[in-house]
Design an enzyme around this catalytic site. Sequence first.
Site, PDB file in Angstrom:
ATOM      1  N   SER A  13       4.093  -0.926  -6.014  1.00  0.00           N
ATOM      2  CA  SER A  13       2.854  -0.444  -5.417  1.00  0.00           C
ATOM      3  C   SER A  13       1.876  -0.173  -6.552  1.00  0.00           C
ATOM      4  O   SER A  13       2.020   0.819  -7.277  1.00  0.00           O
ATOM      5  CB  SER A  13       3.083   0.852  -4.625  1.00  0.00           C
ATOM      6  OG  SER A  13       1.833   1.370  -4.197  1.00  0.00           O
ATOM      7  N   TYR A  25       0.854  -1.193   0.000  1.00  0.00           N
ATOM      8  CA  TYR A  25       0.000   0.000   0.000  1.00  0.00           C
ATOM      9  C   TYR A  25       0.886   1.239   0.000  1.00  0.00           C
ATOM     10  O   TYR A  25       1.862   1.318   0.743  1.00  0.00           O
ATOM     11  CB  TYR A  25      -0.900  -0.014   1.241  1.00  0.00           C
ATOM     12  CG  TYR A  25      -1.683   1.267   1.447  1.00  0.00           C
ATOM     13  CD1 TYR A  25      -2.896   1.466   0.796  1.00  0.00           C
ATOM     14  CD2 TYR A  25      -1.199   2.268   2.286  1.00  0.00           C
ATOM     15  CE1 TYR A  25      -3.612   2.642   0.974  1.00  0.00           C
ATOM     16  CE2 TYR A  25      -1.908   3.442   2.475  1.00  0.00           C
ATOM     17  CZ  TYR A  25      -3.111   3.625   1.817  1.00  0.00           C
ATOM     18  OH  TYR A  25      -3.817   4.797   1.998  1.00  0.00           O
ATOM     19  N   HIS A  26       0.533   2.231  -0.835  1.00  0.00           N
ATOM     20  CA  HIS A  26       1.359   3.424  -1.019  1.00  0.00           C
ATOM     21  C   HIS A  26       0.836   4.563  -0.154  1.00  0.00           C
ATOM     22  O   HIS A  26      -0.262   5.068  -0.375  1.00  0.00           O
ATOM     23  CB  HIS A  26       1.349   3.831  -2.488  1.00  0.00           C
ATOM     24  CG  HIS A  26       2.515   4.694  -2.883  1.00  0.00           C
ATOM     25  ND1 HIS A  26       2.813   5.877  -2.244  1.00  0.00           N
ATOM     26  CD2 HIS A  26       3.447   4.543  -3.866  1.00  0.00           C
ATOM     27  CE1 HIS A  26       3.886   6.416  -2.812  1.00  0.00           C
ATOM     28  NE2 HIS A  26       4.288   5.626  -3.790  1.00  0.00           N
ATOM     29  N   ALA A  27       1.614   4.990   0.838  1.00  0.00           N
ATOM     30  CA  ALA A  27       1.251   6.140   1.667  1.00  0.00           C
ATOM     31  C   ALA A  27       1.528   7.430   0.899  1.00  0.00           C
ATOM     32  O   ALA A  27       2.015   7.402  -0.240  1.00  0.00           O
ATOM     33  CB  ALA A  27       2.051   6.108   2.964  1.00  0.00           C
ATOM     34  N   GLU A  30      -2.756   6.528  -5.575  1.00  0.00           N
ATOM     35  CA  GLU A  30      -3.095   6.095  -4.219  1.00  0.00           C
ATOM     36  C   GLU A  30      -2.424   6.988  -3.187  1.00  0.00           C
ATOM     37  O   GLU A  30      -3.024   7.326  -2.150  1.00  0.00           O
ATOM     38  CB  GLU A  30      -2.657   4.645  -4.025  1.00  0.00           C
ATOM     39  CG  GLU A  30      -3.123   4.008  -2.724  1.00  0.00           C
ATOM     40  CD  GLU A  30      -2.855   2.520  -2.725  1.00  0.00           C
ATOM     41  OE1 GLU A  30      -3.790   1.761  -3.038  1.00  0.00           O
ATOM     42  OE2 GLU A  30      -1.701   2.117  -2.456  1.00  0.00           O
TER      43      GLU A  30
END
Length: 324
Positions: free
Chosen positions: A188, A121-123, A194
Amino acid sequence: MSWIIKYIFETIEKLAQFIANLDYLYIEWILDLTYPSLIFILTLFILPLTIVVLTFGASLYIFINKHKNNLLSAYYAHDIWQASYKSLAVFWETTGAIWHGHEIVGLENIPDTGPALLIYYHAAMPIDYYYVHCKVMLYKNRRMKVVADRFLFKVPGLASLLEAFEVTPGSLDTCVELLKEGNMLSISPGGVREALFSDHNYEVIWGARAGFAKVAKEARVPIIPMFTENSREALRTLPFFRKFFRYIYEKTRLPLVPIYGMFPVKLRTYIGEPIEFDDSLSAEELKEKTKQKIEEMIQKHQRLPGSIFHAILDRFRTKHEKVH
């Protein structure tokens, strides 16, 4: 030259006259008046900051000594890329440990050898991935290849860093070839979209992107899911004018959404068990299975909606899980 010497002497003379004319009683009165405030500022800000700097420096020194054999062997071998890479890994490892108390749960799910595809998951900014990347280098002695958005390769000044960390824009054929060579690859699927347009509810925004699943099927490799708790509380995107910035991004691919933060929240990365290669699954089915796994990790490990305040408090809480 004579006028310079004359100017220096005149300046010294004026300074001496100024000191001679000072009202020392008045200065003493001012110091007595402001002394409590000065002590308060010194105690509240300067001394704690000094302690933080000294602590950070001491920790960096310890980490360097901890990994000095690897660093020295790389320097002695005149492998500048490897030596620089390991030095940066030590720096990021130290930063993650001090600023975010970073831990990894499930590092054993990263294979010591052989190909694998890490999906995460890409912050807002993937600092959690930087920490993981460096930990894998230092504790598993593996270098992960990285697939990044093409706009990064257009940013001036990043060429050397991207080359050192072996970052690639990642066409399907290139990714398959890297995996077939036995490398570990990280992607990602949400990417910049995202990063910019997910929020503290941790929505997984992949759209129709199934390229990574096609890569995994063609290379016949397992997929390892990854999620970092509180990753969106460390840095956030401004919530204003989201529709406008989304429209601009979709038209131009320019990441113009402002980012703020670098809050000292607790970051804990979870490495899931591998999703083994299954030839019976289509690329779309494999994509959905991977997405579902990451969403399950978010539901299990992340407070929703995310809270910066509670994420900072997590620094003082413990979880009864195996961490690294």
